[in-house]
Design a protein around this motif. Structure first.
Motif, mmCIF file in Angstrom:
data_model
loop_
_atom_site.group_PDB
_atom_site.id
_atom_site.type_symbol
_atom_site.label_atom_id
_atom_site.label_comp_id
_atom_site.label_asym_id
_atom_site.label_seq_id
_atom_site.Cartn_x
_atom_site.Cartn_y
_atom_site.Cartn_z
ATOM 1 N N VAL A 1 0.857 -1.185 0.000
ATOM 2 C CA VAL A 1 0.000 0.000 0.000
ATOM 3 C C VAL A 1 0.890 1.231 0.000
ATOM 4 C CG1 VAL A 1 -1.790 1.282 1.241
ATOM 5 C CG2 VAL A 1 -1.792 -1.212 1.317
ATOM 6 N N GLU A 2 0.589 2.172 -0.880
ATOM 7 C CA GLU A 2 1.255 3.478 -0.895
ATOM 8 C C GLU A 2 0.202 4.513 -0.545
ATOM 9 O OE1 GLU A 2 2.730 6.548 -4.258
ATOM 10 O OE2 GLU A 2 3.499 4.512 -4.464
ATOM 11 N N LEU A 3 0.448 5.298 0.511
ATOM 12 C CA LEU A 3 -0.525 6.280 0.991
ATOM 13 C C LEU A 3 0.061 7.681 0.921
ATOM 14 C CD1 LEU A 3 -1.794 4.421 4.195
ATOM 15 C CD2 LEU A 3 -2.868 4.512 1.930
ATOM 16 N N GLU B 1 -3.158 12.021 8.983
ATOM 17 C CA GLU B 1 -2.475 10.864 9.548
ATOM 18 C C GLU B 1 -2.617 9.680 8.608
ATOM 19 O OE1 GLU B 1 -3.105 7.965 13.468
ATOM 20 O OE2 GLU B 1 -4.592 9.489 12.998
ATOM 21 N N ARG B 2 -1.553 8.891 8.493
ATOM 22 C CA ARG B 2 -1.610 7.637 7.739
ATOM 23 C C ARG B 2 -1.692 6.479 8.729
ATOM 24 N NH1 ARG B 2 3.128 7.505 3.438
ATOM 25 N NH2 ARG B 2 4.276 6.816 5.244
ATOM 26 N N ASN B 3 -2.311 5.392 8.320
ATOM 27 C CA ASN B 3 -2.376 4.210 9.164
ATOM 28 C C ASN B 3 -1.087 3.417 8.978
ATOM 29 O OD1 ASN B 3 -2.906 1.848 10.527
ATOM 30 N ND2 ASN B 3 -4.922 1.531 9.620
ATOM 31 N N GLU B 4 -0.152 3.610 9.877
ATOM 32 C CA GLU B 4 1.156 2.956 9.781
ATOM 33 C C GLU B 4 1.028 1.434 9.882
ATOM 34 O OE1 GLU B 4 3.910 4.543 8.898
ATOM 35 O OE2 GLU B 4 2.963 6.514 8.974
ATOM 36 N N ALA B 5 -0.002 0.948 10.591
ATOM 37 C CA ALA B 5 -0.201 -0.501 10.717
ATOM 38 C C ALA B 5 -0.487 -1.129 9.359
ATOM 39 C CB ALA B 5 -1.328 -0.792 11.697
ATOM 40 N N VAL B 6 -1.253 -0.440 8.500
ATOM 41 C CA VAL B 6 -1.553 -0.959 7.157
ATOM 42 C C VAL B 6 -0.310 -0.899 6.267
ATOM 43 C CG1 VAL B 6 -2.802 -0.395 5.024
ATOM 44 C CG2 VAL B 6 -4.031 -0.607 7.160
ATOM 45 N N LEU B 7 0.504 0.113 6.448
ATOM 46 C CA LEU B 7 1.739 0.190 5.666
ATOM 47 C C LEU B 7 2.657 -0.975 6.030
ATOM 48 C CD1 LEU B 7 2.383 4.019 5.827
ATOM 49 C CD2 LEU B 7 1.641 2.699 3.833
ATOM 50 N N ALA B 8 2.687 -1.341 7.309
ATOM 51 C CA ALA B 8 3.526 -2.449 7.761
ATOM 52 C C ALA B 8 2.910 -3.804 7.416
ATOM 53 C CB ALA B 8 3.758 -2.341 9.261
#
Length: 128
Positions: free
Chosen positions: A41-43, A78-85
């Motif tokens: 995912v790229e946010l 804010e980005r959801n860092e959990a989804v990026l990880a």
């Protein structure tokens, strides 16, 4: 198909949970089902200004790469860092822990309600 009533939807399969001028954004279960197993995912970055309908990121699955479109005008908070990880959170819980980003919405986004989105994703009825 799961289409929560309290959310607004875009024709590009994003959802918004709006509270005043703040919104939490994600992609729908319909989109995650169509994509298959999501692997990247790229946010947009916090502080990015978005224009409704413009590409603002990507979702990559084992099947394809799809653009993520801004569901409204506004600023990413804010980005959801959990989804990026762990992009698989989108498949596991697209309306919960799989949210993508939070934004401050400017103006009134042009959204579908749950019934309108359900109609869009099931297609028109035919006479046989």
């Amino acid at each position: 198909m799961n289409v929560p009533d309290h959310l607004g939807y875009t024709a590009e399969h994003e959802w918004l949970e709006i509270d005043g001028d703040l919104a939490r954004v994600g992609i729908t279960a319909y989109a995650t089902d169509a994509l298959g197993d999501i692997v990247f995912v790229e946010l947009p970055e916090a502080g990015a200004m978005l224009a409704a309908g413009a590409p603002c990121g990507e979702v990559e699955s084992t099947k394809s790469v799809s653009d993520l479109y801004a569901p409204a005008d506004g600023e990413v908070l804010e980005r959801n860092e959990a989804v990026l990880a762990d992009p698989g959170l989108l498949n596991a819980d697209p309306f919960g822990s799989g949210w993508l980003f939070r934004m401050r919405v400017v103006g009134s986004p042009d959204l579908l309600d749950a019934a309108g989105y359900a109609a869009l994703t099931t297609g028109p009825a035919t006479d046989g």
